[in-house]
Design an enzyme around this catalytic site. Structure first.
Site, PDB file in Angstrom:
ATOM      1  N   ARG A  63      30.104  44.072  28.701  1.00 49.18           N
ATOM      2  CA  ARG A  63      31.185  43.091  28.674  1.00 49.18           C
ATOM      3  C   ARG A  63      30.711  41.654  28.880  1.00 49.18           C
ATOM      4  NH1 ARG A  63      32.980  47.840  29.702  1.00 49.18           N
ATOM      5  NH2 ARG A  63      31.117  47.864  30.973  1.00 49.18           N
ATOM      6  N   THR A  64      29.865  41.441  29.889  1.00 49.45           N
ATOM      7  CA  THR A  64      29.478  40.060  30.203  1.00 49.45           C
ATOM      8  C   THR A  64      28.710  39.447  29.028  1.00 49.45           C
ATOM      9  OG1 THR A  64      29.379  40.706  32.523  1.00 49.45           O
ATOM     10  CG2 THR A  64      28.408  38.590  31.960  1.00 49.45           C
ATOM     11  N   LYS A  93       3.978  39.879  27.999  1.00 47.81           N
ATOM     12  CA  LYS A  93       2.555  39.466  27.949  1.00 47.81           C
ATOM     13  C   LYS A  93       2.117  38.842  29.253  1.00 47.81           C
ATOM     14  CE  LYS A  93       3.002  38.091  23.084  1.00 47.81           C
ATOM     15  NZ  LYS A  93       3.018  36.903  22.222  1.00 47.81           N
ATOM     16  N   ARG A 114      21.318  36.868  33.631  1.00 54.12           N
ATOM     17  CA  ARG A 114      21.549  38.018  34.530  1.00 54.12           C
ATOM     18  C   ARG A 114      20.179  38.537  34.946  1.00 54.12           C
ATOM     19  NH1 ARG A 114      25.554  43.053  33.600  1.00 54.12           N
ATOM     20  NH2 ARG A 114      26.969  41.457  34.368  1.00 54.12           N
ATOM     21  N   HIS A 142      28.545  37.376  41.165  1.00 59.60           N
ATOM     22  CA  HIS A 142      28.902  37.451  39.742  1.00 59.60           C
ATOM     23  C   HIS A 142      30.114  36.526  39.571  1.00 59.60           C
ATOM     24  CE1 HIS A 142      29.349  38.823  35.783  1.00 59.60           C
ATOM     25  NE2 HIS A 142      29.325  40.137  35.938  1.00 59.60           N
TER      26      HIS A 142
HETATM   27  C1  NCD Z   1      29.611  44.587  36.822  1.00 62.88           C
HETATM   28  C2  NCD Z   1      28.231  44.048  37.100  1.00 62.88           C
HETATM   29  O1  NCD Z   1      27.359  44.045  36.222  1.00 62.88           O
HETATM   30  O2  NCD Z   1      28.047  43.627  38.212  1.00 62.88           O
HETATM   31  N1  NCD Z   1      29.928  44.724  35.469  1.00 62.88           N
HETATM   32  C3  NCD Z   1      30.349  43.647  34.756  1.00 62.88           C
HETATM   33  O3  NCD Z   1      29.735  42.603  34.735  1.00 62.88           O
HETATM   34  N2  NCD Z   1      31.512  43.764  34.117  1.00 62.88           N
HETATM   35  C4  NCD Z   1      29.947  45.780  37.603  1.00 62.88           C
HETATM   36  C5  NCD Z   1      29.018  46.947  37.616  1.00 62.88           C
HETATM   37  O4  NCD Z   1      27.984  46.974  36.947  1.00 62.88           O
HETATM   38  O5  NCD Z   1      29.360  47.905  38.321  1.00 62.88           O
END
Ligand code: NCD
Length: 315
Positions: A63-64, A93, A114, A142
Site C-alpha cells: 500500500r505505501t 556492491k 522505508r 510511520h
Molecule cells: C504497516 C507497516 O508497514 O508498518 N503497513 C503499511 O504501511 N500499510 C503495517 C504492517 O506492516 O503491519
C-alpha cells in the site's frame, strides 16, 4: 550538515522533511485534511508536473509504495522506484547508505524511504538537500500512515477529540500504532485502550510521553473493552521483528478479531481500522460489515492524504 526542521507547522507551512508525526499539530492537520477532502471530490490538477519523486524501499510494501507511486502520478509527476535496493542497486556492491542517498537525491525532487532500522529517515534527512519522507523506519514511526488513519477517523466520526479508541495487537513493534497514538494525543479528551500480549506492550518511554497528553489504559482481555468505543484499530504481530520465531508462533493468535467479538464488545457505530497487511488477527467475516473501513475508506485515503502531503511539500 543540514539542520532538520523540528518546529510546529502552521497551515501553510512547507515542511522540509516528514520524519515523525510529532512535527505536526492540529492546525496543520486540519489544513491537510481539508486538502485531502478536496482532492477526493474534485478534478485533480497536474500540480507535480515536471517533478520526480524517488521511492526507496529497503523493506517490503504494498500500500505505501503503490499509493505514493499513484499519488505522484495522479498529480502529474513521475517516480523512480528502488524496491529492495539491498539486492538490486549498488548497495549490493557495497555502496554505503549515505552514498546511495547522495546519489538518489541528486536525481529527484523528494525521496520517500522505508528502512528496517529506526532513525534511518532522519539520517537521510541529515545529508539530503531535498525533502525526505519517512515511509516507515523499523519499529520507529510511520507518519504518513498515521495521517491516513487520523483522516479516516475524522471522516467517519467528524472529530478527532473526545474519542474512545482501542488498539489491538503489537504495541511494541508496530510503528503505525506509535505514530497514531502520538497523533491522537494532539487532541483533547481522547482515551485509548491498549490490548496486546504482555511482552508486546507499548515501549515504556513512548507510553510515558504519550500519557502526559492523553489517557492510555492497558487491558488484558476482550472482556475489559468498554462497550462504547468509537474506533478499534487492529494490527498484525510484527513477525519480522522477532529474534525467536517460536515466541512469535506462541503469541501470534492470542487476539483474533471476529465479527462476533466486534458486535459483542463494540457497537455497530464502532468503526474498525487496520493498516494492513492482515495475517490471522482479523477474521474475514468482518470484511463486509459497513463499519469495517480497512479495505474501503482507509486504503483509498492513503492515496489522497499522500497527494495532499506531496502538494504541501513540493508545490
Ligand atoms: C504497516 C507497516 O508497514 O508498518 N503497513 C503499511 O504501511 N500499510 C503495517 C504492517 O506492516 O503491519
Amino acid at each position: 550538515m543540514k539542520v532538520v526542521q523540528t518546529q510546529k507547522l502552521s497551515s501553510n507551512f512547507k515542511p522540509d522533511h516528514i520524519l515523525s508525526i510529532d512535527q505536526f499539530n492540529q492546525v496543520f492537520l486540519e489544513s491537510l485534511f481539508k486538502e485531502t477532502a478536496r482532492l477526493k471530490n474534485k478534478k485533480i490538477l497536474p500540480s507535480l508536473a515536471g517533478k520526480i519523486v524517488c521511492l526507496l524501499f529497503y523493506e517490503p510494501s504494498t500500500r505505501t509504495l503503490a499509493s505514493f507511486d499513484s499519488a505522484v502520478k495522479r498529480l502529474g509527476g513521475e517516480t523512480i522506484i528502488f524496491n529492495n535496493p539491498d539486492d538490486l542497486s549498488s548497495v549490493a556492491k557495497g555502496e554505503t547508505f549515505a552514498d546511495t542517498i547522495r546519489v538518489l537525491t541528486t536525481y529527484a525532487d523528494a525521496l520517500v524511504i522505508r528502512h528496517p532500522k529506526p532513525g534511518m529517515a532522519q539520517l537521510a534527512a541529515n545529508i539530503s538537500d531535498i525533502p525526505i519522507i519517512n515511509a516507515g523506519d523499523g519499529i520507529g514511526e510511520h507518519p504518513t500512515q498515521a495521517l491516513l488513519d487520523l483522516f479516516t477517523i475524522w471522516e467517519a466520526k467528524k472529530a478527532l477529540s473526545n474519542l474512545k479508541g482501542l488498539l489491538i495487537g503489537d504495541m511494541l513493534n508496530g510503528r503505525t500504532v506509535h505514530s497514531l497514538l502520538k497523533g491522537l494525543s494532539f487532541y483533547k479528551n481522547n482515551i485509548v485502550y491498549l490490548l496486546s500480549p504482555k511482552n508486546l506492550r507499548l515501549p515504556k518511554e513512548l507510553s510515558i510521553s504519550i500519557s502526559k497528553k492523553m489517557r492510555l489504559v492497558e487491558i488484558e482481555s476482550f472482556k475489559d473493552i468498554p462497550k462504547n468505543c468509537d474506533f478499534w484499530y487492529s494490527t498484525r504481530i510484527q513477525k519480522e521483528r522477532f529474534d525467536d520465531l517460536e515466541e512469535y508462533e506462541k503469541i501470534k493468535n492470542k487476539f483474533i478479531l471476529t465479527k462476533n467479538l466486534l458486535l459483542t464488545y463494540g457497537t455497530e457505530k464502532t468503526i474498525l481500522l487496520h493498516p494492513l497487511p492482515r495475517v490471522s488477527e482479523l477474521s474475514m467475516d468482518l470484511d463486509d460489515l459497513p463499519q469495517s473501513l480497512y479495505f474501503k475508506n482507509q486504503i483509498q485515503n492513503g492515496l489522497y492524504t499522500r497527494m495532499a502531503l506531496l502538494k504541501k511539500i513540493l508545490v
